[in-house]
Design a protein around this motif. Structure first.
Motif, PDB file in Angstrom:
ATOM      1  N   LEU A   1       0.741  16.499  23.813  1.00  0.00           N
ATOM      2  CA  LEU A   1      -0.191  15.467  24.528  1.00  0.00           C
ATOM      3  C   LEU A   1      -1.587  16.141  24.423  1.00  0.00           C
ATOM      4  O   LEU A   1      -2.618  15.217  24.210  1.00  0.00           O
ATOM      5  N   LEU A   2      -1.801  17.439  24.769  1.00  0.00           N
ATOM      6  CA  LEU A   2      -3.181  17.967  24.430  1.00  0.00           C
ATOM      7  C   LEU A   2      -3.663  17.674  23.181  1.00  0.00           C
ATOM      8  O   LEU A   2      -5.030  17.478  22.857  1.00  0.00           O
ATOM      9  N   ALA A   3      -2.701  18.106  22.139  1.00  0.00           N
ATOM     10  CA  ALA A   3      -3.205  18.138  20.814  1.00  0.00           C
ATOM     11  C   ALA A   3      -3.872  16.881  20.242  1.00  0.00           C
ATOM     12  O   ALA A   3      -4.874  16.746  19.526  1.00  0.00           O
ATOM     13  N   GLU A   4      -3.078  15.910  20.824  1.00  0.00           N
ATOM     14  CA  GLU A   4      -3.385  14.460  19.991  1.00  0.00           C
ATOM     15  C   GLU A   4      -4.377  13.702  21.261  1.00  0.00           C
ATOM     16  O   GLU A   4      -4.757  12.662  20.967  1.00  0.00           O
ATOM     17  N   ASP A   5      -4.583  14.627  22.210  1.00  0.00           N
ATOM     18  CA  ASP A   5      -5.647  13.865  23.125  1.00  0.00           C
ATOM     19  C   ASP A   5      -5.157  12.628  23.757  1.00  0.00           C
ATOM     20  O   ASP A   5      -5.991  11.415  23.730  1.00  0.00           O
ATOM     21  N   ILE A   6      -3.902  12.454  24.102  1.00  0.00           N
ATOM     22  CA  ILE A   6      -3.390  11.144  24.672  1.00  0.00           C
ATOM     23  C   ILE A   6      -3.988  10.966  25.951  1.00  0.00           C
ATOM     24  O   ILE A   6      -3.969  11.862  26.832  1.00  0.00           O
ATOM     25  N   PRO A   7      -4.503   9.573  26.166  1.00  0.00           N
ATOM     26  CA  PRO A   7      -4.955   9.226  27.235  1.00  0.00           C
ATOM     27  C   PRO A   7      -4.128   9.148  28.584  1.00  0.00           C
ATOM     28  O   PRO A   7      -2.802   8.996  28.280  1.00  0.00           O
TER      29      PRO A   7
ATOM     30  N   LEU B   1      -4.615  23.231  32.359  1.00  0.00           N
ATOM     31  CA  LEU B   1      -4.012  21.667  32.188  1.00  0.00           C
ATOM     32  C   LEU B   1      -4.437  20.996  33.410  1.00  0.00           C
ATOM     33  O   LEU B   1      -4.541  21.430  34.650  1.00  0.00           O
ATOM     34  N   LYS B   2      -5.111  19.746  33.301  1.00  0.00           N
ATOM     35  CA  LYS B   2      -5.663  19.065  34.528  1.00  0.00           C
ATOM     36  C   LYS B   2      -4.470  18.700  35.662  1.00  0.00           C
ATOM     37  O   LYS B   2      -3.306  18.240  34.725  1.00  0.00           O
TER      38      LYS B   2
ATOM     39  N   LEU C   1      -2.875  15.011  34.691  1.00  0.00           N
ATOM     40  CA  LEU C   1      -2.076  14.894  33.537  1.00  0.00           C
ATOM     41  C   LEU C   1      -0.595  15.624  33.811  1.00  0.00           C
ATOM     42  O   LEU C   1       0.389  15.308  33.283  1.00  0.00           O
TER      43      LEU C   1
ATOM     44  N   LYS D   1       2.281  20.209  24.821  1.00  0.00           N
ATOM     45  CA  LYS D   1       1.360  20.792  23.760  1.00  0.00           C
ATOM     46  C   LYS D   1       0.756  19.549  22.856  1.00  0.00           C
ATOM     47  O   LYS D   1      -0.279  19.543  22.452  1.00  0.00           O
TER      48      LYS D   1
END
Length: 280
Positions: free
Chosen positions: A233-239, A196-197, A200, A231
């Motif tokens: 946020l990552l799956a939906e690629d939320i900015p 995880l960055k 984020l 999980k």
């Protein structure tokens, strides 16, 4: 054998000390804390770390203490007798062993989890006092005393839905799992999302703790709900822009349903944002 932590579970020094103290005293470890703080997972990870089989007894409102010892299936025996089954001659065929019986008679030391004991009737803990204290019980149907070959490592979890009797508390070593501080929470998230960055993670934790600090929340979001949210946020690629505002004020997080689980809390949070926007 001492518990020194696990790569899959972030253990604070006081938590590891509590596990080892309970093992030294040969008393059950009573663990309390908010739902979602890893009480059940602790038993799983300690058992895995110490190479012990784990027996689990998940308590419901209808659970009786006797079920943890054994149950006599008289109905099946009556049915088999009517059918002329030879099994009826041996009553052992109709004794259903509970988790305590299994733990007491196991070939090797085991860990035993009694999960959410406060869900049961108030008399439930008292009904287990003798068995947990003396590590034995009597089976009246087979006329035998079941004694523990070796004392299991017992974990008992509670969400504080009911007060537990003093006599029961005296027989336990107690530990309260405090809700993780941001740094500890960061370590927990890193175990589940090692790639995880950092930006984020920082924004997600900021939003999470801001929601938890909101006064009047009926149910504060837990650690497990934070992990679910990340999980998603990552799956939906939320900015990243969806998690922050230009003036550093609280924003309405995307996928809020992973964190807030009832309409009163969602409404309360929305009112906060409305009041915040009016004072800009």
């Amino acid at each position: 054998m001492k518990f020194l932590g696990s790569s899959n579970y972030v253990s604070t020094p006081d938590l590891m000390l509590a596990v080892n103290a309970a093992q030294t005293l040969k008393r059950p470890l009573l663990i309390k804390g908010e739902p979602g703080t890893g009480k059940t997972m602790l038993a799983e990870e300690v058992a895995k770390s110490l190479n012990m089989p784990l027996l689990e007894w998940h308590i419901k409102s209808t659970t009786k203490a006797q079920q943890g010892l054994y149950e006599y299936d008289a109905v099946s025996r009556l049915r088999d007798s009517q059918l002329g089954d030879e099994r009826v001659k041996d009553i052992h065929n109709y004794i259903v062993k509970g988790v305590l019986w299994q733990a007491f008679t196991a070939e090797q030391p085991v860990a035993l989890l009694i999960d959410e004991i406060d869900k049961a009737d108030i008399e439930f803990p008292n009904d287990l006092l003798r068995e947990i204290d003396r590590m034995e019980f009597y089976c009246y149907e087979t006329k035998e005393l079941i004694k523990a070959r070796q004392r299991p490592l017992v974990f008992i979890t509670s969400n504080n839905e009911k007060e537990l009797p003093d006599a029961f508390l005296r027989r336990c070593f107690f530990h309260y799992i405090k809700f993780p501080e941001p740094q500890t929470m960061q370590d927990i998230v890193a175990v589940h999302f090692p790639d995880l960055k950092g930006e984020l993670l920082a924004l997600a934790l900021k939003a999470f703790y801001e929601i938890r600090s909101l006064p009047g929340l009926k149910k504060k979001p837990s650690t497990s709900e934070l992990l679910d949210w990340i999980k998603l946020l990552l799956a939906e690629d939320i900015p990243l822009s969806a998690l922050q505002s230009k003036d550093d004020n609280v924003v309405l997080p995307p996928l809020l349903g992973a964190l807030l689980k009832n309409e009163q809390d969602v409404s309360l949070f929305q009112k906060l944002l409305h009041m915040q926007s009016r004072h800009r």
